[in-house]
Design a protein around this motif. Structure first.
Motif, PDB file in Angstrom:
ATOM      1  N   VAL A  11       4.517   9.248   8.968  1.00  0.00           N
ATOM      2  CA  VAL A  11       3.420   8.899   8.069  1.00  0.00           C
ATOM      3  C   VAL A  11       2.434   8.000   8.811  1.00  0.00           C
ATOM      4  CG1 VAL A  11       2.788   7.788   5.899  1.00  0.00           C
ATOM      5  CG2 VAL A  11       4.937   9.065   6.067  1.00  0.00           C
ATOM      6  N   ALA A  12       1.177   8.396   8.830  1.00  0.00           N
ATOM      7  CA  ALA A  12       0.155   7.569   9.475  1.00  0.00           C
ATOM      8  C   ALA A  12       0.051   6.239   8.736  1.00  0.00           C
ATOM      9  CB  ALA A  12      -1.193   8.286   9.455  1.00  0.00           C
ATOM     10  N   PRO A  13       0.184   5.113   9.440  1.00  0.00           N
ATOM     11  CA  PRO A  13       0.191   3.820   8.755  1.00  0.00           C
ATOM     12  C   PRO A  13      -1.202   3.360   8.366  1.00  0.00           C
ATOM     13  CG  PRO A  13       0.345   3.479  11.109  1.00  0.00           C
ATOM     14  CD  PRO A  13       0.392   4.981  10.888  1.00  0.00           C
ATOM     15  N   PRO A  14      -1.302   2.470   7.375  1.00  0.00           N
ATOM     16  CA  PRO A  14      -2.584   1.795   7.144  1.00  0.00           C
ATOM     17  C   PRO A  14      -2.872   0.874   8.322  1.00  0.00           C
ATOM     18  CG  PRO A  14      -0.863   0.829   5.777  1.00  0.00           C
ATOM     19  CD  PRO A  14      -0.251   2.006   6.463  1.00  0.00           C
ATOM     20  N   GLU A  62     -14.591  -2.147   0.047  1.00  0.00           N
ATOM     21  CA  GLU A  62     -14.604  -1.806  -1.372  1.00  0.00           C
ATOM     22  C   GLU A  62     -14.123  -0.374  -1.572  1.00  0.00           C
ATOM     23  OE1 GLU A  62     -18.218  -2.581  -3.415  1.00  0.00           O
ATOM     24  OE2 GLU A  62     -18.426  -4.620  -2.627  1.00  0.00           O
ATOM     25  N   ASN A  63     -13.379  -0.164  -2.650  1.00  0.00           N
ATOM     26  CA  ASN A  63     -12.844   1.167  -2.969  1.00  0.00           C
ATOM     27  C   ASN A  63     -11.995   1.733  -1.831  1.00  0.00           C
ATOM     28  OD1 ASN A  63     -14.328   1.199  -5.479  1.00  0.00           O
ATOM     29  ND2 ASN A  63     -16.158   1.709  -4.282  1.00  0.00           N
ATOM     30  N   ALA A  64     -11.179   0.859  -1.212  1.00  0.00           N
ATOM     31  CA  ALA A  64     -10.320   1.284  -0.107  1.00  0.00           C
ATOM     32  C   ALA A  64      -9.320   2.337  -0.573  1.00  0.00           C
ATOM     33  CB  ALA A  64      -9.574   0.074   0.456  1.00  0.00           C
ATOM     34  N   THR A  65      -8.988   3.236   0.325  1.00  0.00           N
ATOM     35  CA  THR A  65      -8.027   4.294   0.022  1.00  0.00           C
ATOM     36  C   THR A  65      -6.982   4.349   1.121  1.00  0.00           C
ATOM     37  OG1 THR A  65      -9.297   5.977   1.211  1.00  0.00           O
ATOM     38  CG2 THR A  65      -9.788   5.677  -1.141  1.00  0.00           C
ATOM     39  N   TYR A  66      -5.783   4.824   0.766  1.00  0.00           N
ATOM     40  CA  TYR A  66      -4.744   5.065   1.766  1.00  0.00           C
ATOM     41  C   TYR A  66      -3.984   6.320   1.361  1.00  0.00           C
ATOM     42  CZ  TYR A  66      -0.492   4.703   4.507  1.00  0.00           C
ATOM     43  OH  TYR A  66       0.560   4.992   5.349  1.00  0.00           O
ATOM     44  N   PRO A  67      -4.120   7.431   2.115  1.00  0.00           N
ATOM     45  CA  PRO A  67      -3.556   8.719   1.695  1.00  0.00           C
ATOM     46  C   PRO A  67      -2.059   8.879   1.916  1.00  0.00           C
ATOM     47  CG  PRO A  67      -4.713   8.968   3.783  1.00  0.00           C
ATOM     48  CD  PRO A  67      -4.969   7.562   3.308  1.00  0.00           C
ATOM     49  N   GLN A  68      -1.432   7.978   2.685  1.00  0.00           N
ATOM     50  CA  GLN A  68      -0.006   8.092   2.991  1.00  0.00           C
ATOM     51  C   GLN A  68       0.315   9.490   3.539  1.00  0.00           C
ATOM     52  OE1 GLN A  68       2.651   5.810   0.215  1.00  0.00           O
ATOM     53  NE2 GLN A  68       0.967   6.110  -1.223  1.00  0.00           N
ATOM     54  N   ARG A  69      -0.486   9.925   4.477  1.00  0.00           N
ATOM     55  CA  ARG A  69      -0.381  11.295   4.969  1.00  0.00           C
ATOM     56  C   ARG A  69       0.756  11.443   5.974  1.00  0.00           C
ATOM     57  NH1 ARG A  69      -4.756  14.833   8.537  1.00  0.00           N
ATOM     58  NH2 ARG A  69      -3.367  16.619   8.817  1.00  0.00           N
ATOM     59  N   MET A  70       1.611  12.416   5.734  1.00  0.00           N
ATOM     60  CA  MET A  70       2.656  12.796   6.670  1.00  0.00           C
ATOM     61  C   MET A  70       2.044  13.733   7.715  1.00  0.00           C
ATOM     62  SD  MET A  70       6.104  12.740   7.252  1.00  0.00           S
ATOM     63  CE  MET A  70       6.933  12.541   5.651  1.00  0.00           C
ATOM     64  N   VAL A  71       2.161  13.352   8.991  1.00  0.00           N
ATOM     65  CA  VAL A  71       1.618  14.169  10.081  1.00  0.00           C
ATOM     66  C   VAL A  71       2.777  14.844  10.796  1.00  0.00           C
ATOM     67  CG1 VAL A  71       0.150  14.206  12.122  1.00  0.00           C
ATOM     68  CG2 VAL A  71      -0.263  12.503  10.324  1.00  0.00           C
ATOM     69  N   ALA A  72       2.747  16.158  10.869  1.00  0.00           N
ATOM     70  CA  ALA A  72       3.836  16.906  11.489  1.00  0.00           C
ATOM     71  C   ALA A  72       4.052  16.455  12.928  1.00  0.00           C
ATOM     72  CB  ALA A  72       3.529  18.406  11.443  1.00  0.00           C
ATOM     73  N   ARG A  99       0.806  -1.213   0.000  1.00  0.00           N
ATOM     74  CA  ARG A  99       0.000   0.000   0.000  1.00  0.00           C
ATOM     75  C   ARG A  99       0.847   1.275   0.000  1.00  0.00           C
ATOM     76  NH1 ARG A  99      -5.240  -0.096   3.609  1.00  0.00           N
ATOM     77  NH2 ARG A  99      -5.853   1.212   1.844  1.00  0.00           N
ATOM     78  N   LYS A 100       2.156   1.119   0.127  1.00  0.00           N
ATOM     79  CA  LYS A 100       3.017   2.286   0.296  1.00  0.00           C
ATOM     80  C   LYS A 100       3.841   2.583  -0.953  1.00  0.00           C
ATOM     81  CE  LYS A 100       3.644   1.487   5.277  1.00  0.00           C
ATOM     82  NZ  LYS A 100       4.648   1.285   6.352  1.00  0.00           N
ATOM     83  N   ASP A 101       4.152   3.851  -1.134  1.00  0.00           N
ATOM     84  CA  ASP A 101       5.102   4.282  -2.162  1.00  0.00           C
ATOM     85  C   ASP A 101       6.491   4.485  -1.556  1.00  0.00           C
ATOM     86  OD1 ASP A 101       3.170   4.351  -4.198  1.00  0.00           O
ATOM     87  OD2 ASP A 101       2.541   6.367  -3.604  1.00  0.00           O
ATOM     88  N   TYR A 137       9.312   3.159   5.658  1.00  0.00           N
ATOM     89  CA  TYR A 137       9.667   3.615   7.004  1.00  0.00           C
ATOM     90  C   TYR A 137       8.634   4.598   7.565  1.00  0.00           C
ATOM     91  CZ  TYR A 137      13.931   1.563   5.221  1.00  0.00           C
ATOM     92  OH  TYR A 137      14.823   0.707   4.634  1.00  0.00           O
ATOM     93  N   ILE A 138       8.663   4.741   8.892  1.00  0.00           N
ATOM     94  CA  ILE A 138       7.659   5.554   9.578  1.00  0.00           C
ATOM     95  C   ILE A 138       7.752   7.022   9.173  1.00  0.00           C
ATOM     96  CG2 ILE A 138       9.113   5.923  11.615  1.00  0.00           C
ATOM     97  CD1 ILE A 138       5.284   5.452  11.588  1.00  0.00           C
ATOM     98  N   ASP A 139       8.961   7.486   8.797  1.00  0.00           N
ATOM     99  CA  ASP A 139       9.083   8.865   8.333  1.00  0.00           C
ATOM    100  C   ASP A 139       8.944   8.968   6.811  1.00  0.00           C
ATOM    101  OD1 ASP A 139      11.457   7.732   7.549  1.00  0.00           O
ATOM    102  OD2 ASP A 139      12.757   9.202   8.530  1.00  0.00           O
ATOM    103  N   GLY A 140       8.735   7.841   6.140  1.00  0.00           N
ATOM    104  CA  GLY A 140       8.449   7.824   4.715  1.00  0.00           C
ATOM    105  C   GLY A 140       9.525   8.416   3.835  1.00  0.00           C
ATOM    106  N   PHE A 141      10.778   8.363   4.280  1.00  0.00           N
ATOM    107  CA  PHE A 141      11.803   9.087   3.526  1.00  0.00           C
ATOM    108  C   PHE A 141      12.308   8.357   2.285  1.00  0.00           C
ATOM    109  CE2 PHE A 141      15.108   6.470   5.435  1.00  0.00           C
ATOM    110  CZ  PHE A 141      16.180   6.571   4.552  1.00  0.00           C
ATOM    111  N   ALA A 142      12.216   7.019   2.251  1.00  0.00           N
ATOM    112  CA  ALA A 142      12.882   6.247   1.203  1.00  0.00           C
ATOM    113  C   ALA A 142      11.899   5.703   0.175  1.00  0.00           C
ATOM    114  CB  ALA A 142      13.649   5.085   1.823  1.00  0.00           C
TER     115      ALA A 142
END
Length: 451
Positions: free
Chosen positions: A348-351, A294-304, A212-214, A217-222
């Motif tokens: 990044v808030a995890p799924p 159905e039609n699940a979404t995951y925004p991969q949102r970075m939370v400050a 589900r991720k692009d 890691y928890i900070d989504g850097f890589a």
């Protein structure tokens, strides 16, 4: 005759086409799993004789109990002590180690990413019981007892923090230390030394979130890629050439990770409460954690970090320079792979697929149950494992809350006690559930069972 020959030639061409496709090496998830449990990417740590005799250095009364037990019972005692599990297809073989035909044991990725839930081993599950420091220390003592040759790993816990609590490791700094000795092509740099590091413990993420991720890691850097999975094989015995030679293996492993699905909740679910919880969740939680079904979404949102307010040691442990070193290396295609975040704002808030199985919670493993996640003010400051049984009421691991650290605990038992006042182990933050009523928290907890 001509027709038969034509058919035969067409059949032969089809077979050659299939063989060519197989030889081309389309990534194969099944092969990826096989690589993980049967291929050694690191030097062996110890042999079967050492593992079979590790009980001899255990404290009493455990040692006497082991002495009276059968070999199979002693093996299970050792598995329980160090957080190992059998493989789903071969219960007597460790999921977390490759054991070759000579009996040599080599750590694999399942040491952190293969655990047990409700008494069943589950590849891809965070291993909340793995004690890297404990097994390293006990193996070193056993080798000394048996007169066995030591290897570098035997001394690692004496010079490098491996993890203060069972289920957590100093994984980020493993990567920082290993890549600091190499150039962008992964050749060793003469005279290179480890940089200054901010040591802290991390809880591994579940592998079924991988697809589900692009970014990792928890900070989504890589940015995600098969080369990134090779980072933790950067031991001195592996030269730059070895990473290129193993790319096809790790393409298979990448495919395996992408194929994993979350486990279904093993207990009872109240459908009416769960549906009410879905409505509350979608209103209050989905903006960060996504939607499901159905039609699940995951925004991969970075939370400050100032918004999420969870422990920031992980964020501070990697400087922009650390991230750039990785980003410009072979692992990230020398910077050609887009998406590197050198200075992330937070986490990044995890799924939440399979979240019921992944206790303890937060990136540092500081919160023992989902009930405690939803009740920020009631999270225990000090808690201790109270057995491996799953707590179906609070949804997580079974714990005992303590007012202080027990005196005189052996080191391996002390690692079952989690003190949230220590550096990098805070259970504060993610106080968003405070906006929910008690009834809303109750139905959300029921809904989380369905993910």
């Amino acid at each position: 005759m001509i027709r038969r020959t034509t058919v035969w030639i067409c059949g032969l061409l089809c077979l050659l086409s299939v063989a060519s496709a197989c030889h081309a090496g389309e990534p194969d998830p099944a092969a990826g799993y096989d690589h993980l449990i049967n291929t050694t990417y690191l030097p062996p740590y110890f042999d079967q004789e050492t593992f079979d005799n590790v009980w001899r250095i255990w404290p009493e009364p455990l040692r006497s109990q082991a002495e009276k037990s059968t070999p199979d019972e002693r093996r299970q005692m050792a598995f329980d002590r160090y957080g190992l599990t059998g493989r789903p297809e071969a219960p007597t073989k460790p999921l977390q180690y490759v054991v070759d035909k000579k009996g040599n044991w080599t750590l694999n990725c399942f040491s952190c990413h293969g655990g047990e839930i409700d008494g069943k081993p589950l590849p891809g599950l965070p291993n909340n019981r793995f004690d890297f420091a404990g097994i390293t220390d006990d193996i070193r003592l056993t080798k000394a007892l048996l007169g066995k040759k030591m290897v570098a790993t035997d001394y690692s816990s004496l010079v490098f923090p491996l993890g203060e609590n069972k289920g957590t490791t100093n994984a980020v700094n493993f990567g920082v230390a290993l890549i600091s000795l190499r150039d962008a092509d992964l050749n060793f740099v003469p005279g290179a030394r480890f940089p200054r590091m901010l040591h802290h413990d991390m809880e591994p993420p579940p592998w079924w979130h991988f697809s589900r991720k692009d970014n990792l890691y928890i900070d989504g850097f890589a940015p995600k890629g098969h080369r990134a999975l090779l980072q933790f094989t950067m031991v001195r015995e592996n030269g730059a050439k070895s990473f290129r030679e193993r790319e096809d293996d790790f393409r298979d492993i990448y495919a395996y990770l992408n194929s994993l699905e979350s486990p279904k909740y093993s207990g009872q679910i109240d459908p009416q409460k769960a549906e009410a919880g879905r409505i509350v969740f979608n209103k209050h939680c989905s903006e960060c954690h996504g939607t499901y079904g159905e039609n699940a979404t995951y925004p991969q949102r970075m939370v400050a970090i100032d918004e999420i307010k969870t422990d920031r040691a992980r964020l501070d442990a990697l400087s922009p320079e650390h991230r750039e070193v990785y980003g410009k290396s072979w692992f990230n295609e020398y910077g050609e792979k887009a998406g590197l975040i050198a200075d992330p704002a937070g986490y990044v808030a995890p799924p939440l697929d399979g979240v019921w199985a992944t206790a303890p919670y937060f990136h540092n493993g500081s919160v023992p149950t989902l009930w405690h996640v939803l009740h920020p003010e009631q999270r225990p400051q000090i808690w201790q494992w109270a057995g491996k049984q799953y707590d179906h009421q609070k949804m997580g691991i079974t714990v005992t809350e303590l007012s202080e650290i027990p005196v005189g605990l052996p080191a391996i038992d002390k690692r079952e006690v989690f003190d949230t006042s220590r550096f990098g182990k805070s259970a504060a933050g993610h106080d968003f559930p405070n906006s929910l009523s008690e009834e809303e928290k109750d139905v959300v907890l029921e809904y989380l069972k369905t993910l």
